[in-house]
Design an enzyme around this catalytic site. Sequence first.
Site, short mmCIF file in Angstrom:
data_model
loop_
_atom_site.label_atom_id
_atom_site.label_comp_id
_atom_site.label_asym_id
_atom_site.label_seq_id
_atom_site.Cartn_x
_atom_site.Cartn_y
_atom_site.Cartn_z
N PHE A 1 3.85 5.23 -0.85
CA PHE A 1 3.77 3.78 -0.93
C PHE A 1 2.34 3.36 -0.56
CE2 PHE A 1 8.42 2.24 -0.06
CZ PHE A 1 8.83 2.88 -1.21
N HIS B 1 14.02 13.51 1.64
CA HIS B 1 12.64 13.00 1.55
C HIS B 1 12.21 12.70 2.98
CE1 HIS B 1 8.94 11.41 0.54
NE2 HIS B 1 9.25 10.41 -0.27
N LYS C 1 13.33 18.58 -2.35
CA LYS C 1 13.89 17.43 -1.63
C LYS C 1 15.40 17.36 -1.63
CE LYS C 1 9.90 14.40 -1.23
NZ LYS C 1 8.80 15.24 -1.74
N CYS D 1 4.14 8.50 2.36
CA CYS D 1 4.81 9.75 2.01
C CYS D 1 3.86 10.85 1.58
CB CYS D 1 5.85 9.49 0.92
SG CYS D 1 7.06 8.28 1.48
N GLU E 1 5.41 11.82 -12.55
CA GLU E 1 4.83 13.05 -12.03
C GLU E 1 4.86 14.17 -13.09
OE1 GLU E 1 6.65 14.56 -8.46
OE2 GLU E 1 4.94 15.86 -8.05
N HIS F 1 6.22 16.49 -5.80
CA HIS F 1 6.69 15.44 -4.90
C HIS F 1 8.18 15.20 -5.18
CE1 HIS F 1 6.11 12.27 -2.06
NE2 HIS F 1 6.38 11.31 -2.91
#
Lengths: 411, 77
Positions: A399, A340, A335, A166, A317, A306
């Site tokens: 990930f 996402h 998002k 991502c 975050e 993010h």
Amino acid sequence: MTAPRPARFDAAVTGVGMVTAAGADAARSWEAVVNGGVPAGVGPHPALEGLPCDFAYVADADVRGKLGVAECRLMDRFAQLAVVAAREAVASAGLDSGLWEGSRVGVVIGNAHGGLPFYDEQHASLRRTGRVSPKTGLLTPVTGATESVTRDLNASGPSFAVATACASGTHAIGAAHQLLRSGQCDIVITGGAEAAVGRLLVASACQLKALSTRRDDPASASRPFDADRDGFVFGEGAGILVLERPEHARARGAAVLAQVSGYGAATDPEATVAPAADGAALERALRTALADAGVSGPDVDHVNAHGTSTPANDLVESEVLARVCGEGPLITSSKAMVGHTLGAAGGIETALTVLALRDQTVPPTANLSSLDPNVRGHVVGKDARPARLECAVKTAMGFGGFAAALVLTQA
Amino acid sequence: MDAAQHVHEVLRQSFGVDAQAVSADTALHQLRLDSLALEEFRFIIEERMAIDLEDAHITSRDTVAHLVNVVGARAGS
């Protein structure tokens, strides 16, 4: 050992292109994100029927109409979306791929999952008929978007795909910044593209309990930084930027929308799925990017986070952002409007950050109705916020423990 | 639907080629049908018409007319 730090390098952003669930092009995507309101591009998806998360954000694009059958047959959907966005970005930069010196143009596009829809289709065909398409090896690798854009735009300089889950799109733009800084290219077409909304991947993410299960109200399911968030929601799309060496942009009198001024990346080797509790990699990536741009944390006016809407991501975050930048920056996550989009996220959200600097406006975080009390910093809710923006940051995690950050500055 | 109609429809739907708008003597490569495209074509037309073109020899230097003839011969046999 500490290596000597090179001088700051401002890559000029001269064009952006987007295909997202919020809009079929950059202008419409930006307008929808700025106006906030109820996300329109999300709903039940036929391939996901019966799953705990049976909805997704689908990009609004007449790809076949724009590219034609002959072009489309050599690309899976993620590559098609990349080509549509890249054409828009190049046109908006006032460039003509028929006239440029192709060997000085590079293409660096991030992608996480490649041609997953085509894999699925061909796997079904193999089981049913014992045969597969000869195109399988061509359409499915993560290189598909990059390769298709080089063909479409006659770009014969250094080109490659970037895959860091991502964070792919964000790493890609950082790599493009380095290509320009080293003088290997005059122009790099960069960003991210993804179209992996399918039963295989979504069912797996459901088992990880990473996704929202708010099936009764998909439009409110992705709610970054909100106290009631319960996971992310898959999306597809592409976000592409035209980056140029500043002298090249100046020489042709191009309008510069913003600059990519710093890039940093780091990795948490142990954080396979959930981010490390201390956000160590993101913090190192961010500090590196800020140092690369010659600015300090408190100089940051705006962060396009993010902000995935998972309980863990948004907390980790916001802690990192507060630790590095203080609580001054106006934070947003896009998002809830675009979903996402995995490997495309960095491309789309950096394009949105460019437009925030251009318009001196921080878009709202859609669906944020009750800020998680444990989230630190100033998250912009409900309405867009006009503000003096000189320096902005884009953050990303993926990930595998990948983290990346970009520093963008006003042109 | 005869073999020619099947061929024309597959070329239009899957390859964006209007073979009826060009002469039957047009070489397939002139329609941007390269070896990969022809392999894909074979895959689609075999499925569609339930025929076997495994040992048929088709190259991109062949013409549209040849393609129709090859498919027609298998469909008729």
